[in-house]
Write an enzyme that holds these catalytic residues in place. Structure first.
Site, short mmCIF file in Angstrom:
data_model
loop_
_atom_site.label_atom_id
_atom_site.label_comp_id
_atom_site.label_asym_id
_atom_site.label_seq_id
_atom_site.Cartn_x
_atom_site.Cartn_y
_atom_site.Cartn_z
N HIS A 216 7.28 58.32 71.23
CA HIS A 216 7.51 57.13 70.51
C HIS A 216 8.31 57.17 69.03
O HIS A 216 8.56 56.30 68.57
CB HIS A 216 5.84 56.43 70.23
CG HIS A 216 5.56 55.66 71.45
ND1 HIS A 216 5.45 54.29 71.50
CD2 HIS A 216 5.07 56.17 72.51
CE1 HIS A 216 5.03 53.91 72.86
NE2 HIS A 216 4.84 55.13 73.43
N SER A 220 12.43 56.73 74.18
CA SER A 220 12.83 57.41 75.49
C SER A 220 14.24 57.74 75.52
O SER A 220 15.10 57.03 74.83
CB SER A 220 12.67 56.41 76.57
OG SER A 220 11.20 56.23 77.09
N LYS A 244 8.81 47.43 86.22
CA LYS A 244 9.36 48.56 86.97
C LYS A 244 8.74 49.81 86.99
O LYS A 244 8.65 50.11 88.38
CB LYS A 244 10.76 48.90 86.09
CG LYS A 244 11.56 49.81 86.91
CD LYS A 244 12.93 49.96 86.14
CE LYS A 244 13.86 50.94 86.76
NZ LYS A 244 15.43 50.65 86.59
N ASP A 245 7.72 49.92 86.37
CA ASP A 245 6.56 51.00 86.66
C ASP A 245 5.72 50.71 87.71
O ASP A 245 5.32 51.65 88.69
CB ASP A 245 5.74 51.41 85.49
CG ASP A 245 6.55 52.20 84.40
OD1 ASP A 245 7.66 52.80 84.94
OD2 ASP A 245 6.11 52.54 83.44
N GLU A 288 -1.50 77.71 96.74
CA GLU A 288 -1.00 76.49 96.87
C GLU A 288 0.53 76.22 96.68
O GLU A 288 1.01 76.90 96.07
CB GLU A 288 -1.72 75.51 96.11
CG GLU A 288 -3.34 75.52 96.26
CD GLU A 288 -3.70 74.60 97.30
OE1 GLU A 288 -3.50 74.80 98.70
OE2 GLU A 288 -3.90 73.40 97.02
#
Lengths: 422, 186
Positions: A216, A220, A244-245, A288
């Site tokens: 922040h 971004s 959008k998320d 894994e």
């Protein structure tokens, strides 16, 4: 003391806000008061999806912990009890196990997005570091979680990975006995792994706070990799990116559910349904899938010394461990290794090719990690290992020389131009 | 302290006062105290008394046939006890020391006059897997070698590393012969 508000707004929200400004805090953080570059594409969904993964893992893990017993004689049975008797136990466990794999898929995509668009570059170096710390913590958490069902892969995975520390010169063996709380992986080990597996996700939450805080500070990055210059370059996070998320969440949960409900064991190893036996090692130990590239590096390292003599400075075991940790440590230095002024690979034609070669090489390393370390796989492993580190060497020298394409004047200009073309 | 000396010391280091000294020493002492208080927490994770107490085991050798290897659990890990054949011993002793990654004579890995008994910790010195008995390329005529399936280390009829990533020969635990047919490990 910050400036307290002079007057109280009407209503319950106003009453609370006057005493604890939590609503304005949220609005500034993830709401309409958080300006975000207007050109973010779907690759920017993966940060919030990773957040959802973390919440899901904590939630499913918390409820699993109410039924699990961390004791060598009962752990395996308690997991089977969860699967057969506990109401929706199968769902909690499969969601937790598949969730771990999904979390890694999402985080790998998130990291590669950062690599492609140069999100690690100034002024986001600390943001990048917190992300890498989260990744390391995730690896530790997932490793210890995989030990808890106390199957054969749990036990032998734990044995092999803790033995990595025995390669530390002089104190290695003492360190390993300290980690185990004994002379082999046994009940004290299982107990502490359970405790730490429970603790680390909350540590991750703490580091995520710093990750978002640092995000922040400068906002971004974006697909063009250029700074926000005017308010025209941004749109409010809410409703534009919350919506959008949510599209991303929907797609993510479709894939997630497909695995949970139709193929819950395809990402695991069948040998982990054999109870742990300290006297018998499975013929082929595989970690894994999300550790496979690092496992390949661990095994591909040769003795380091003077060729054609018996002089060895670092024997292959220690070299493997250094190589494996080094492959992540080097990412911490990436903001200074990549000396290009341009962030986004969109404007860096050569880096763009290097990036895709790097991605392909990581996938190749993953493939080799699943194969036995002999013959062609050993040779391929060494080539891929060299390529991995060569990427950073080439990047250091070439990044200042690369002929980049012209950058757009601003985000808004580029966006408007693009829509004019359509 | 006299006024005069105070003046001269403050003339040398105008920014340093007695209060700074108090602050520094108090903070250092608190720091050392806090660091020392970590030790009980760290040490609590070391092997506990009950784990340390389980540190010896006796083995009866009489049922072990020549060419046979048994596994005994000691401190949570397997110990290989192999009754070696003459071919095993010959294979182990004809090796040129220069060929070995971790050179050790076979004689130094067994007890004197007990050449047929090879007692080793059955844990690969690479990353702790249990090697398979009677496997690998260095077992001679009677397949007396070991092979670790995890990362491909092969050991010979003396338990010495011959191929693969393991750095050392298989470790020999402390053990004593109580009688001809009985050993105590640990």
């Amino acid at each position: 003391m910050a400036n307290p508000p002079k007057s109280q707004a009407p209503g319950i929200i106003g009453w609370i806000e006057y005493r604890l400004p939590i609503f304005s805090f949220l609005d500034n953080t993830l709401g309409s008061k958080y300006p975000t570059p207007r050109n973010l594409n779907y690759w920017w969904n993966f940060g919030s999806i990773a957040g959802i993964c973390l919440v899901m893992q904590i939630l499913t893990g918390l409820f699993l912990s109410m039924h699990y017993t961390p004791h060598v004689t009962m752990a395996f049975d308690s997991v089977e009890n969860i699967m057969r008797n506990v109401n929706y136990g199968w769902l909690l466990r499969y969601a937790h196990a598949v969730g771990a794999s999904m979390f890694f898929v999402v985080v790998y995509i998130h990291i590669f997005r950062g690599l492609y668009f140069g999100s690690y570059k100034r002024p986001r170096e600390l943001l990048w570091w917190f992300g890498l710390i989260i990744f390391l913590l995730m690896m530790a958490t997932a490793f210890m979680g995989y030990v808890l069902p106390w199957g054969q892969m749990s036990f032998w995975g734990a044995t092999v990975i803790t033995n990595l520390f025995s390669s530390i010169p002089v104190v290695g063996e003492s360190v390993v006995h300290w980690l185990w709380g004994g002379f082999s992986v046994d009940n004290p080990t299982l107990n502490r792994f359970y405790t730490i597996h429970f603790l680390l996700p909350f540590v991750i939450v703490g580091v995520v706070v710093f990750h978002i805080w640092a995000l922040h500070q400068h906002g971004s990055n974006n697909p063009l990799g250029i700074d926000v210059k005017t308010p025209q370059d941004t749109i409010p996070f809410h409703p534009y990116y919350t919506v959008k998320d949510c599209v991303g969440f929907g797609v993510f949960f479709i894939i997630f559910s497909w695995f949970v409900f139709f193929s819950p064991n395809s990402l695991g190893h069948p040998d982990n349904y054999i109870p742990a036996n300290p006297m018998v090692t499975p013929a082929h130990i595989v970690p894994e899938w999300y550790y496979l590239p690092f496992y390949a590096i661990l095994r591909a390292m040769p003795d380091i010394g003077i060729p054609f003599t018996n002089i060895v400075f670092v024997e292959s075991k220690l070299a493997g461990v250094i190589g494996m940790f080094g492959s992540i440590i080097i990412l911490f230095f990436l903001p200074w290794i990549d000396r290009s002024e341009v962030r986004s690979a969109t404007f860096r034609p050569v880096y763009r090719i290097m990036f895709w070669v790097f991605v392909a090489n990581c996938i190749l390393l993953g493939y080799i990690g699943a194969k036995p370390p002999e013959g062609i796989y050993l040779i391929l492993g060494r080539i891929a290992l060299s390529l991995y580190f060569l990427h950073f060497v080439v990047l250091y020298f070439y990044s200042v020389r690369e002929k980049t394409l012209p950058l757009p004047e601003s985000i808004s200009k580029a966006v408007l131009q693009q829509s004019a073309h359509h | 302290m006299s006024n005069k000396s105070e003046k001269s010391s403050s003339a040398l280091h105008p920014e340093t006062t007695r209060r700074d000294f108090m602050m520094l020493s108090a903070a250092s002492l608190a720091g050392i105290g806090a660091a020392s208080a970590m030790w009980p927490f760290i040490h609590s994770m070391n092997p506990a008394a009950d784990v340390l107490a389980l540190s010896s085991v006796e083995v009866d050798l009489s049922p072990i046939q020549a060419g046979q290897t048994i596994k005994v659990k000691w401190r949570g890990v397997p110990v290989f006890v192999r009754h070696r054949t003459p071919a095993d011993i010959e294979e182990a002793r004809k090796v040129d020391m220069k060929e070995l990654k971790h050179p050790e004579a076979d004689e130094s890995r067994v007890q004197k006059g007990k050449d047929q008994w090879l007692v080793m910790i059955g844990v690969c010195t690479h990353l702790g897997c249990i090697p398979m008995s009677g496997a690998g390329d260095y077992g001679g005529a009677d397949n007396g070698g070991w092979f670790c399936p995890c990362h491909g280390s092969a050991y010979d009829t003396s338990g010495r590393i011959r191929k693969g990533p393991a750095p050392r020969n298989l470790d020999i635990p402390k053990y004593t012969f109580l009688s001809d047919n009985r050993i105590k490990i640990g």
